[in-house]
Design a protein around this motif. Structure first.
Motif, PDB file in Angstrom:
ATOM      1  N   LYS A 218       0.828  -1.214   0.000  1.00  0.00           N
ATOM      2  CA  LYS A 218       0.000   0.000   0.000  1.00  0.00           C
ATOM      3  C   LYS A 218       0.860   1.261   0.000  1.00  0.00           C
ATOM      4  O   LYS A 218       0.347   2.369  -0.182  1.00  0.00           O
ATOM      5  N   LEU A 219       2.168   1.097   0.209  1.00  0.00           N
ATOM      6  CA  LEU A 219       3.090   2.245   0.223  1.00  0.00           C
ATOM      7  C   LEU A 219       3.932   2.304  -1.041  1.00  0.00           C
ATOM      8  O   LEU A 219       4.933   3.024  -1.080  1.00  0.00           O
ATOM      9  N   LYS A 220       3.550   1.528  -2.070  1.00  0.00           N
ATOM     10  CA  LYS A 220       4.405   1.412  -3.254  1.00  0.00           C
ATOM     11  C   LYS A 220       4.610   2.745  -3.966  1.00  0.00           C
ATOM     12  O   LYS A 220       5.609   2.919  -4.685  1.00  0.00           O
ATOM     13  N   ASN A 221       3.706   3.688  -3.787  1.00  0.00           N
ATOM     14  CA  ASN A 221       3.876   5.009  -4.409  1.00  0.00           C
ATOM     15  C   ASN A 221       4.753   5.933  -3.572  1.00  0.00           C
ATOM     16  O   ASN A 221       4.974   7.088  -3.943  1.00  0.00           O
ATOM     17  N   HIS A 222       5.200   5.421  -2.439  1.00  0.00           N
ATOM     18  CA  HIS A 222       6.072   6.190  -1.542  1.00  0.00           C
ATOM     19  C   HIS A 222       7.270   5.315  -1.164  1.00  0.00           C
ATOM     20  O   HIS A 222       7.340   4.785  -0.049  1.00  0.00           O
ATOM     21  N   ASP A 224      10.325   5.702  -0.298  1.00  0.00           N
ATOM     22  CA  ASP A 224      11.118   6.005   0.896  1.00  0.00           C
ATOM     23  C   ASP A 224      10.394   5.529   2.153  1.00  0.00           C
ATOM     24  O   ASP A 224      11.004   4.944   3.051  1.00  0.00           O
ATOM     25  N   LEU A 225       9.092   5.763   2.213  1.00  0.00           N
ATOM     26  CA  LEU A 225       8.312   5.299   3.362  1.00  0.00           C
ATOM     27  C   LEU A 225       8.249   3.782   3.392  1.00  0.00           C
ATOM     28  O   LEU A 225       8.313   3.167   4.461  1.00  0.00           O
ATOM     29  N   MET A 226       8.110   3.166   2.226  1.00  0.00           N
ATOM     30  CA  MET A 226       8.076   1.709   2.170  1.00  0.00           C
ATOM     31  C   MET A 226       9.368   1.132   2.738  1.00  0.00           C
ATOM     32  O   MET A 226       9.359   0.168   3.514  1.00  0.00           O
ATOM     33  N   TYR A 227      10.484   1.746   2.367  1.00  0.00           N
ATOM     34  CA  TYR A 227      11.793   1.309   2.856  1.00  0.00           C
ATOM     35  C   TYR A 227      11.884   1.439   4.375  1.00  0.00           C
ATOM     36  O   TYR A 227      12.276   0.510   5.080  1.00  0.00           O
ATOM     37  N   ASN A 276      11.281   9.943  17.377  1.00  0.00           N
ATOM     38  CA  ASN A 276      11.393  10.316  15.963  1.00  0.00           C
ATOM     39  C   ASN A 276      12.266   9.318  15.211  1.00  0.00           C
ATOM     40  O   ASN A 276      13.231   9.683  14.534  1.00  0.00           O
ATOM     41  N   ILE A 277      11.917   8.041  15.315  1.00  0.00           N
ATOM     42  CA  ILE A 277      12.772   6.988  14.766  1.00  0.00           C
ATOM     43  C   ILE A 277      12.911   7.101  13.247  1.00  0.00           C
ATOM     44  O   ILE A 277      13.967   6.782  12.693  1.00  0.00           O
ATOM     45  N   LEU A 278      11.876   7.547  12.543  1.00  0.00           N
ATOM     46  CA  LEU A 278      11.950   7.616  11.076  1.00  0.00           C
ATOM     47  C   LEU A 278      13.053   8.549  10.614  1.00  0.00           C
ATOM     48  O   LEU A 278      13.669   8.333   9.567  1.00  0.00           O
TER      49      LEU A 278
END
Length: 664
Positions: A218-222, A224-227, A276-278
């Motif tokens: 569901k994050l394939k369009n993002h 960096d977030l997917m990673y 703020n781990i991300l």
């Protein structure tokens, strides 16, 4: 081979597929996220190579059938649902052999020449195979994932050299004679479910790995977030190590990346991971090492630096602060943690108030449960859930017991180890003295169903509100009373109700408890009452002048209720709880099955007790070095045993129970 061109066909179609077909039809393939990158062992690769060599020499005109592959079309590229390890091995072989197989390596797409196989999400793998010998940087973690592929290249190269394989002849044979049976799934097929059903070769994926792929899709369009969220998930999934170690290794971080003030001059106690781990998970060039694809294809052996690179050992990592957590293991599995988190998500995020709608904690049905609720259909819901999972796991490691091994590794006990930081080290340490907070959790662990532990849902939810250990300890005592010292209910719905009950209203039912403990249930008493009593006795040890004797008491696994005065006493046994001559059969049974005449033992200890007299049991208990039961310790302070002493003991235990309920 025409079925791969027929994208509108709704049937499941199968046909032969050769290397020639793949090249002529311009087919491209993708390794989906739910597939492991590459995991074939040395033996598996050599077996295939040996079979191919023998076939090329002994039956050079025959077809070599390499088995089936299952495909699903996705925007003109075919996902390899099943058979990817065999298919990828042939592709790796073609990259080493080249010759007539070179057209199989790559494909022309517009003005670019790309690798014929790509990898979902794993951009580093795609970069690796599109290098064409150019230098590139990969993180230590990425190199670890690439290591099996690097090993495969070396195994193939060594095989060709050691077996004196003629590259041109071998390439021609593979090009013309290797055959797959390709099965194409219809459009709109749920690839994950097909893969789950077909995944009966190689390394079996677990349900939570398949669930991860579904959510991250569901994050394939993002990307960096997917990673980043993929790393958070992976760190949370490793339950038998602490989270700080997991995220450091998964994200290839150093301690100063996680704890910016790691150069502290003085020791800090009970430190925790940053919120703020991300922000700490960015791909940083300082953690990358220069690497060439040609180095693998040309260099016959790896030098020491390359070996360190591929095992994640570098000078930088060796200079880092040391870390020690000891050997620990979780009291629950990752699927259980996911389901408890899902229940908290239902309550906190979705505001579901009806306990009957709450998710069941049933690890073996993990995927089905998530499918049935169908909450995670967009980017926002997936991010919200994994954020919550991270917070739950962080507090789980901080406040929930783990099985902790002693230094010799010969024994385990339940402890909460806190994270300490000094100038040169990070260390998880056990408390110097026994803690009631941990002992209470140990009591609940041993007395409840091990595959559910429904008490964890409200307990973990409470940690979202407070991280004060005394407040959490007080809450857990009240939660225990409310859930288990009341008439029995369905634990799934009861524990969910606890989420919305004001803490002041979390109470045990005194009348119910008194009636239960006066019911003469004998071996039918639930183990909970004995475990609960052990905790209450330990907490009130000063009443019995047992502060030092009981200080280090640990809960152990017991599930066998034993009679102190045996059910079939020997004729010479005078320490019995009934009157041989005046009590009828019902009275005799009630006295023997009285809570005061019972203790909870392990099955082995129960066998040892058997039908022995009170005097023998008394001597054997006093001779034991290990204190297995506080209730037994009180009983065996008596030199003899009879109904009057049994009644006194039972009434005192009930008073302690009721006092514990009232005090809270």
């Amino acid at each position: 081979m025409n079925i791969l061109q027929n994208s509108k066909d709704i049937r499941i179609l199968s046909d032969k597929l050769t290397i020639t077909d793949i090249i002529n039809q311009g087919l491209r393939f993708n390794i989906p996220i739910y597939q492991r990158l590459y995991v074939w062992s040395n033996e598996q690769i050599k077996t295939l190579l040996g079979d191919l060599k023998r076939a090329s020499e002994q039956t050079p005109d025959d077809i070599y059938y390499l088995g089936g592959i299952m495909l699903a079309e996705n925007n003109g590229i075919f996902d390899l649902i099943d058979g990817q390890q065999r298919f990828t091995t042939i592709w790796l072989l073609s990259k080493v052999l080249k010759e007539s197989l070179s057209p199989f390596n790559t494909i022309q797409t517009g003005n670019e020449v790309k690798s014929r196989i790509s990898f979902s999400v794993r951009d580093f793998a795609n970069t690796f195979f599109n290098l064409n010998g150019e230098q590139h940087s990969f993180t230590e973690e990425e190199n670890k994932e690439l290591k099996p592929i690097c090993d495969a290249f070396k195994i193939i190269k060594d095989f060709i050299k050691e077996e004196n394989v003629d590259a041109q002849t071998f390439s021609d044979y593979i090009f013309n004679h290797v055959l797959f049976i390709a099965t194409k799934m219809p459009p709109e097929t749920d690839e994950n479910k097909v893969f789950e059903a077909m995944n009966n070769r190689g390394v079996q994926l677990q349900q939570h790995e398949i669930l991860k792929s579904r959510l991250l899709s569901k994050l394939k369009n993002h990307p960096d977030l997917m990673y980043k969220y993929g790393m958070l998930w992976d760190a949370c999934s490793i339950m038998d190590y602490y989270l700080e170690r997991n995220i450091k290794n998964v994200a290839n971080l150093q301690w100063r990346d996680l704890f910016r003030d790691s150069d502290t001059e003085e020791e800090k106690e009970d430190i925790e991971l940053p919120d703020n781990i991300l922000e700490r998970l960015s791909k940083d060039d300082k953690n990358k090492t220069k690497f060439k694809l040609n180095d693998i294809l040309i260099t016959p052996t790896l030098n020491d630096d390359e070996k360190k690179l591929l095992t994640g050992i570098t000078e930088e990592s060796q200079k880092e602060e040391s870390y020690d957590s000891g050997k620990v293991r979780s009291i629950i599995t990752f699927p259980m943690l996911l389901l408890h988190t899902l229940r908290i998500y239902q309550y906190r995020i979705l505001k579901i108030s009806d306990p009957n709608e709450s998710a069941e904690v049933k690890g073996k049905d993990l995927i089905k449960i998530f499918d049935d609720y169908n909450y995670f259909n967009n980017t926002e819901s997936v991010i919200c859930f994994i954020d919550l999972l991270w917070q739950v796991r962080k507090q789980f490691d901080r406040f929930v017991i783990k099985w902790v091994s002693n230094e010799e590794g010969t024994e385990e006990s339940h402890l909460i180890k806190r994270l300490y930081q000094s100038k040169t080290a990070f260390q998880r340490r056990a408390p110097k003295a026994n803690e009631g907070f941990a002992l209470l959790q140990s009591m609940l662990y041993h007395s409840q169903q091990l595959i559910t532990h429904y008490w964890l849902t409200p307990f973990l939810n409470k940690m979202m509100h407070t991280q004060d250990i005394e407040e959490l300890y007080s809450y857990l005592e009240k939660l225990d009373n409310a859930m288990f010292c009341n008439p029995r209910q369905d634990l799934r719905t009861m524990s969910y109700k606890m989420l919305s009950i004001n803490e002041a209203n979390l109470n045990g039912n005194r009348e119910f408890v008194k009636k239960e403990l006066e019911s003469h249930l004998g071996t039918n008493y639930p183990s909970y009452w004995f475990y609960k009593l052990e905790f209450i006795l330990w907490k009130n040890r000063q009443i019995f002048n047992k502060q030092s004797d009981w200080e280090d008491y640990k809960m152990t696994a017991k599930n066998s209720v034993e009679h102190i005065s045996p059910q079939n006493p020997k004729p010479e046994d005078v320490n019995i709880v009934f009157d041989r001559f005046n009590d009828n059969e019902e009275t005799r049974k009630n006295k023997q099955d009285d809570f005061g005449n019972l203790v909870l033992l392990s099955p082995g200890m129960n066998t040892e007790y058997s039908n022995k007299t009170y005097n023998v049991k008394h001597i054997e208990f006093k001779d034991k070095r290990r204190l297995d039961s506080l209730k037994s310790d009180l009983i065996f302070e008596n030199n003899n045993w009879n109904w009057q002493l049994c009644e006194i003991h039972r009434n005192k235990m009930i008073d302690l129970f009721l006092g514990h309920l009232s005090f809270l």
